[in-house]
Structures are given as structure tokens and as C-alpha cells.
Design an enzyme around this catalytic site. Sequence first.
Site: not given
Length: 278
Positions: A171, A173
Amino acid sequence: MNIAIQGEPGSFSHEAALKFAPEATILPCALSAEVFSAVDERRVDAAVIPIENSLAGSVVEHYDLLLTHDVAIEREMLLRIRHNLIAVPGTRIDQIHRAYSHPVALAQCRHFLKQHPQIEAIPYYDTAGSVKQLMELRDRASAGIASAQAAAHYGGEILTAGIEDNPENYTRFFLIRPRGDMAADPAPDNVPDKVSLAFTVENRPGTLVDALQVFAGQGTNLTRIESRPVHGQPWHYVFYADYQLSSPDTADAALALLARHCSMVKELGRYRAGRRDG
């Protein structure tokens, strides 16, 4: 540093925030809009938000919020997502009949759940929240699927680690700050080499091609582009793009040229491209 996140303590956003700033104090927020409001109102120094998962795609709400709030991206991180089956300490896996987690996390652990047909997958609002619930209830028939950070935060025991189907699960961020609080001279290891921006074009033939040609003409590498509907204007779109920087002058030139072809251009941030974690 005080950092706002969306979700419960122990979430992947919490883990990412502590990687950005290990000594940070975390402010959990129920909604993403509350995270951005906390930054706007300077109740926190910064916020950490997920923007894209390598398997599930973009967090589109966060693109919209980046556009409408006066914040800027300061840093980027690619966090390896490791899902774990977490239970009340002392529980055996053959006692588990229910596994709670966010629907995206459950979808990323299908192979493990197929191997354990006695465990029913039950969607829950938050990965870390599932561990918080089972620890509060001391429910030995249930488990949560969440990060190691959640197990550590709530005192759960990891029964099986790394149960995600695909190891290439990352992911992105962003660490965001109020636009006026950005450091003028970043540290040498954080010199920007990437730009995120948003732009709109008029709804007529060739306008998007003209805009994209700006990147090619500057010799920049466009690494991502995505469109989102303009709220209140059906069939009109905002384009979000990321491109690599060869020099700071490249970014300024691209923005100036885009302004000639676009009805709106907003730079969302200049930052160092994240490197894969683990």
C-alpha cells in the site's frame, strides 16, 4: 509529532505512521474527512493516508480530499501488507470458527480461508477494530485478520502470520501536512523526485492529448494517471497524475505548460518516491 490516521490504533495506517515518525503520537479518526479537518485546523502536525493498494487499487476518497483541502504531500511510503490471524492468547486455531476483518483484507486471504473451511469470514469495518473487538469480548471462538501492530497494541496472539494470498501486496501511504508548513529545504535523503497533481481539461476533442503531450515534451515519465468525476458536473472529470522528476525545473515547466491546456491545475505535492518495504 502528532499524526492523524483514519481507523483504529493498530491499523496499517498506524504502522505506516510509526515508520514515518517512530516517536509520533497517533490521533485515530473514524472518517477520512476528520483526518483532513484535523490537519486543516492544525490539531495535528501531519496525517498519514493510504492512497493506493497494489491489489485493490486506489482509495478514491483520498484523491478527492487532497484536491479540496489545502494540504500537500511531503513523503511517500510503500508498506508491505502482511495479514495475520490474531486471537485471544492461548487460543488454538481449531477453536476458531469466525474470522472478522475489513472486506478487502478478507478478499486478500481467500486461500488461507479455503484451507480452513471451519472458519467463517465475516466482514468488519476495520482490520484493527476486529482485534480490538475480540480482545474486549475475550471471544475464543473468533479471530481477527489484521497487522502485527494490531496484535501488539491490543495484546492479541498471532496464530498464523502472513496469510495473505499474494506477497506482492503493498500500500502506498502519503504523509501530508498543511501546505504552508512544508519544509523549504528537505533533507538530502528526501529531495523530491516525484510530483502528484490534479488537472481538468475542457470537454472537447484533443484537450487531454494536448495535456499529456506536455509530459512527453518535457521528457518526464508519467507513472500514473486516473480520472475521477467532478462533483456536480456530470460527465466532467478530474485527472490525477504522478510523474518522475529529472530536476525541479522540469516540474515548474510542466506546470506552466499544463496551465495553457487545462482549466484547472493543482500540484498535490513534490516528494521522494517511496521504496518497497520488505
